[in-house]
Motif scaffolding. Structure first.
Motif, PDB file in Angstrom:
ATOM      1  N   SER A   1      29.537 100.782  53.547  1.00 31.73           N
ATOM      2  CA  SER A   1      29.055 101.958  52.822  1.00 31.73           C
ATOM      3  C   SER A   1      28.089 102.773  53.665  1.00 31.73           C
ATOM      4  O   SER A   1      28.189 104.004  53.750  1.00 31.73           O
ATOM      5  CB  SER A   1      28.369 101.536  51.522  1.00 31.73           C
ATOM      6  N   ARG A   2      27.140 102.097  54.302  1.00 32.43           N
ATOM      7  CA  ARG A   2      26.071 102.789  55.014  1.00 32.43           C
ATOM      8  C   ARG A   2      26.474 103.191  56.428  1.00 32.43           C
ATOM      9  O   ARG A   2      26.184 104.305  56.875  1.00 32.43           O
ATOM     10  CB  ARG A   2      24.829 101.891  55.088  1.00 32.43           C
ATOM     11  N   ASN A   3      27.145 102.287  57.146  1.00 31.59           N
ATOM     12  CA  ASN A   3      27.355 102.479  58.580  1.00 31.59           C
ATOM     13  C   ASN A   3      28.734 102.997  58.968  1.00 31.59           C
ATOM     14  O   ASN A   3      28.905 103.486  60.093  1.00 31.59           O
ATOM     15  CB  ASN A   3      27.108 101.154  59.315  1.00 31.59           C
ATOM     16  N   VAL A   4      29.708 102.864  58.080  1.00 30.24           N
ATOM     17  CA  VAL A   4      31.070 103.293  58.425  1.00 30.24           C
ATOM     18  C   VAL A   4      31.480 104.537  57.640  1.00 30.24           C
ATOM     19  O   VAL A   4      31.941 105.522  58.218  1.00 30.24           O
ATOM     20  CB  VAL A   4      32.089 102.153  58.186  1.00 30.24           C
ATOM     21  N   PHE A   5      31.306 104.499  56.318  1.00 28.96           N
ATOM     22  CA  PHE A   5      31.810 105.584  55.483  1.00 28.96           C
ATOM     23  C   PHE A   5      30.732 106.565  55.032  1.00 28.96           C
ATOM     24  O   PHE A   5      31.047 107.581  54.400  1.00 28.96           O
ATOM     25  CB  PHE A   5      32.531 105.006  54.259  1.00 28.96           C
ATOM     26  N   GLY A   6      29.472 106.276  55.326  1.00 34.93           N
ATOM     27  CA  GLY A   6      28.402 107.217  55.039  1.00 34.93           C
ATOM     28  C   GLY A   6      28.156 107.493  53.570  1.00 34.93           C
ATOM     29  O   GLY A   6      27.733 108.603  53.202  1.00 34.93           O
ATOM     30  N   LEU A   7      28.366 106.497  52.705  1.00 33.99           N
ATOM     31  CA  LEU A   7      28.076 106.678  51.282  1.00 33.99           C
ATOM     32  C   LEU A   7      26.568 106.617  51.051  1.00 33.99           C
ATOM     33  O   LEU A   7      25.818 106.060  51.857  1.00 33.99           O
ATOM     34  CB  LEU A   7      28.768 105.585  50.458  1.00 33.99           C
ATOM     35  N   ALA A   8      26.121 107.186  49.953  1.00 37.29           N
ATOM     36  CA  ALA A   8      24.708 107.126  49.591  1.00 37.29           C
ATOM     37  C   ALA A   8      24.271 105.666  49.443  1.00 37.29           C
ATOM     38  O   ALA A   8      25.045 104.822  48.966  1.00 37.29           O
ATOM     39  CB  ALA A   8      24.461 107.885  48.284  1.00 37.29           C
ATOM     40  N   ASP A   9      23.043 105.369  49.851  1.00 38.25           N
ATOM     41  CA  ASP A   9      22.562 103.986  49.832  1.00 38.25           C
ATOM     42  C   ASP A   9      22.696 103.350  48.453  1.00 38.25           C
ATOM     43  O   ASP A   9      23.178 102.213  48.315  1.00 38.25           O
ATOM     44  CB  ASP A   9      21.096 103.934  50.276  1.00 38.25           C
ATOM     45  N   ARG A  10      22.248 104.052  47.422  1.00 34.43           N
ATOM     46  CA  ARG A  10      22.283 103.481  46.081  1.00 34.43           C
ATOM     47  C   ARG A  10      23.706 103.286  45.579  1.00 34.43           C
ATOM     48  O   ARG A  10      24.004 102.294  44.893  1.00 34.43           O
ATOM     49  CB  ARG A  10      21.473 104.352  45.111  1.00 34.43           C
ATOM     50  N   LEU A  11      24.605 104.189  45.900  1.00 34.38           N
ATOM     51  CA  LEU A  11      25.997 104.017  45.510  1.00 34.38           C
ATOM     52  C   LEU A  11      26.581 102.774  46.189  1.00 34.38           C
ATOM     53  O   LEU A  11      27.285 101.976  45.548  1.00 34.38           O
ATOM     54  CB  LEU A  11      26.824 105.248  45.873  1.00 34.38           C
ATOM     55  N   GLY A  12      26.273 102.602  47.469  1.00 35.89           N
ATOM     56  CA  GLY A  12      26.746 101.416  48.178  1.00 35.89           C
ATOM     57  C   GLY A  12      26.210 100.133  47.563  1.00 35.89           C
ATOM     58  O   GLY A  12      26.932  99.140  47.434  1.00 35.89           O
ATOM     59  N   SER A  13      24.950 100.152  47.146  1.00 31.04           N
ATOM     60  CA  SER A  13      24.351  98.967  46.523  1.00 31.04           C
ATOM     61  C   SER A  13      24.991  98.658  45.179  1.00 31.04           C
ATOM     62  O   SER A  13      25.188  97.491  44.823  1.00 31.04           O
ATOM     63  CB  SER A  13      22.841  99.176  46.361  1.00 31.04           C
ATOM     64  N   LEU A  14      25.303  99.686  44.423  1.00 25.69           N
ATOM     65  CA  LEU A  14      25.980  99.480  43.142  1.00 25.69           C
ATOM     66  C   LEU A  14      27.366  98.881  43.353  1.00 25.69           C
ATOM     67  O   LEU A  14      27.784  97.968  42.621  1.00 25.69           O
ATOM     68  CB  LEU A  14      26.093 100.801  42.383  1.00 25.69           C
ATOM     69  N   LEU A  15      28.090  99.378  44.340  1.00 27.18           N
ATOM     70  CA  LEU A  15      29.417  98.834  44.649  1.00 27.18           C
ATOM     71  C   LEU A  15      29.308  97.376  45.098  1.00 27.18           C
ATOM     72  O   LEU A  15      30.131  96.536  44.731  1.00 27.18           O
ATOM     73  CB  LEU A  15      30.089  99.665  45.737  1.00 27.18           C
ATOM     74  N   ALA A  16      28.267  97.069  45.891  1.00 29.95           N
ATOM     75  CA  ALA A  16      28.069  95.706  46.371  1.00 29.95           C
ATOM     76  C   ALA A  16      27.765  94.755  45.219  1.00 29.95           C
ATOM     77  O   ALA A  16      28.313  93.639  45.150  1.00 29.95           O
ATOM     78  CB  ALA A  16      26.932  95.675  47.391  1.00 29.95           C
ATOM     79  N   ALA A  17      26.898  95.181  44.309  1.00 34.15           N
ATOM     80  CA  ALA A  17      26.553  94.336  43.167  1.00 34.15           C
ATOM     81  C   ALA A  17      27.754  94.133  42.251  1.00 34.15           C
ATOM     82  O   ALA A  17      28.015  93.020  41.778  1.00 34.15           O
ATOM     83  CB  ALA A  17      25.400  94.962  42.383  1.00 34.15           C
ATOM     84  N   GLY A  18      28.499  95.209  41.992  1.00 30.78           N
ATOM     85  CA  GLY A  18      29.646  95.113  41.098  1.00 30.78           C
ATOM     86  C   GLY A  18      30.740  94.214  41.633  1.00 30.78           C
ATOM     87  O   GLY A  18      31.313  93.403  40.897  1.00 30.78           O
ATOM     88  N   SER A  19      31.034  94.331  42.935  1.00 29.57           N
ATOM     89  CA  SER A  19      32.102  93.522  43.524  1.00 29.57           C
ATOM     90  C   SER A  19      31.618  92.127  43.905  1.00 29.57           C
ATOM     91  O   SER A  19      32.411  91.188  43.959  1.00 29.57           O
ATOM     92  CB  SER A  19      32.681  94.230  44.757  1.00 29.57           C
ATOM     93  N   GLY A  20      30.323  91.969  44.131  1.00 34.34           N
ATOM     94  CA  GLY A  20      29.807  90.671  44.540  1.00 34.34           C
ATOM     95  C   GLY A  20      29.451  89.755  43.382  1.00 34.34           C
ATOM     96  O   GLY A  20      29.537  88.534  43.511  1.00 34.34           O
ATOM     97  N   ILE A  21      29.047  90.318  42.240  1.00 31.87           N
ATOM     98  CA  ILE A  21      28.569  89.479  41.141  1.00 31.87           C
ATOM     99  C   ILE A  21      29.488  89.550  39.912  1.00 31.87           C
ATOM    100  O   ILE A  21      30.342  88.698  39.737  1.00 31.87           O
ATOM    101  CB  ILE A  21      27.127  89.856  40.737  1.00 31.87           C
ATOM    102  N   CYS A  22      29.341  90.564  39.104  1.00 32.35           N
ATOM    103  CA  CYS A  22      30.074  90.522  37.824  1.00 32.35           C
ATOM    104  C   CYS A  22      30.466  91.903  37.316  1.00 32.35           C
ATOM    105  O   CYS A  22      30.248  92.230  36.144  1.00 32.35           O
ATOM    106  CB  CYS A  22      29.269  89.785  36.763  1.00 32.35           C
ATOM    107  N   GLY A  23      31.006  92.734  38.199  1.00 26.88           N
ATOM    108  CA  GLY A  23      31.591  93.984  37.752  1.00 26.88           C
ATOM    109  C   GLY A  23      30.599  94.976  37.180  1.00 26.88           C
ATOM    110  O   GLY A  23      29.478  95.135  37.676  1.00 26.88           O
ATOM    111  N   VAL A  24      31.010  95.624  36.090  1.00 30.53           N
ATOM    112  CA  VAL A  24      30.228  96.704  35.507  1.00 30.53           C
ATOM    113  C   VAL A  24      28.854  96.231  35.042  1.00 30.53           C
ATOM    114  O   VAL A  24      27.871  96.960  35.141  1.00 30.53           O
ATOM    115  CB  VAL A  24      31.006  97.360  34.346  1.00 30.53           C
TER     116      VAL A  24
END
Length: 327
Positions: free
Chosen positions: A105-128
């Motif tokens: 998110s941060r280093n390859v695709f240049g997404l906003a930091d918070r958006l990347g963190s939300l995607l990481a939490a959702g895919s890493g733990i328990c979705g929505v």
């Protein structure tokens, strides 16, 4: 609040559950996946009227109740049998997923930091659920929360179909498939669905593994809150917030496991409990199907989808390879 406002939606859930069971008897299709399909058709082809919304929204309650009752079919000996392996794989996959999503998110695709963190939490733990919890802790914008949630829901819909196919092609055992689904897929409902679609053993292991993974939500929320607290708009979650986000049905599930371990339930009682949680799951999955909205899925742009897809492929491959060696 009048209980009658829930009745129309509950009737729809019950009719969907009975129809799903009937379709399984006639066509041989798995009733849990059929239930999700029926809910999906209702939401996207017909639409869910406002008067049905309150009752259908109770599907999360029935899922939690079913998971609690499922605890009676397990004992501590069963859980400890592969406990070390499960914990190790959960730690490996959860950590690698969050790291991969953050880096991409941060280093390859240049997404906003918070958006990347939300995607990481959702895919890493328990979705929505994890997205909402972390979003509140780091004060992410509503648009970012919605964007991340739509991306995760897209993968929930895809993995419900893909994981059972892969499990059949690779001829995975119930234990391996269940743990694999529990550590790789995103949301609790789809994990339970594909687990029991494979076998009872797979369903039990998928559920147990997913519950253990869900329990990490507090750690992840605290970690992200601490990281973003360095900025002016960061905030630290309170104990009350963490308790509100913690899946309470985990405690009920563990209580029933202890009851089953004590051996106080007769075979007839165990059979009745198993029948009850099977029906609760069918009710829940009819409602779960209505949550998969095509209009919401279209909101998931290509970059977040690509980030999560890469992370999912890495996590699922890594976990399956590890399980194949250890089990």
């Amino acid at each position: 609040m009048s209980a009658r406002r829930f009745l129309p939606g509950l009737v729809v859930l019950c009719l969907g559950a009975v129809l799903a069971r009937g379709i399984e008897l006639v066509l041989g299709a798995n009733h849990l996946l059929v239930a999700i399909g029926l809910g999906f058709v209702l939401a996207n082809a017909v639409g869910v009227p406002d008067r049905l919304e309150p009752g259908i929204a109770t599907h999360k309650l029935w899922l939690g109740a079913g998971i609690v009752l499922m605890g009676a079919s397990l004992t501590l000996d069963t859980l400890l049998e592969a406990g070390v392996v499960v914990v190790a794989v959960i730690a490996l996959v959860t950590g690698s997923t969050i790291v991969v999503v953050e880096l991409l998110s941060r280093n390859v695709f240049g997404l906003a930091d918070r958006l990347g963190s939300l995607l990481a939490a959702g895919s890493g733990i328990c979705g929505v659920s994890a997205i909402v919890a972390v979003g509140g802790a780091i004060r992410a914008r509503e648009s970012q929360v919605a964007y991340a949630a739509a991306t995760v829901l897209l993968f929930d819909a895809v993995t419900i179909v893909v994981f059972p196919i892969v499990g059949d092609v690779l001829e995975l055992s119930g234990t391996v498939f269940g743990i694999w689904a529990g550590v790789s897929m995103f949301s609790t409902g789809p994990v339970v669905a594909v687990g029991f679609a494979h076998s009872d053993v797979a369903g039990q292991w998928a559920t147990v593994t997913k519950l253990a993974r869900n329990a990490l939500i507090g750690v992840v929320v605290l970690g992200y809150a601490g990281y973003y607290a360095r900025s002016a708009d960061g905030s630290r979650p309170t104990v009350r917030t963490l308790w509100d986000e913690f899946p309470k049905f985990v405690l009920g599930f563990l209580a029933l496991v202890l009851v089953a371990t004590a051996g106080v339930l007769s075979p007839d009682q165990l059979a009745a409990i198993e029948n009850a949680y099977n029906w609760l799951f069918v009710l829940a999955f009819v409602g779960l199907g209505t949550e998969i909205r095509l209009t919401e899925l279209r909101k998931a742009g290509p970059l977040p989808v690509l980030v999560v897809l890469i992370a999912l492929l890495v996590a699922s491959t890594l976990s399956l390879a590890t399980l194949s060696v250890l089990l």
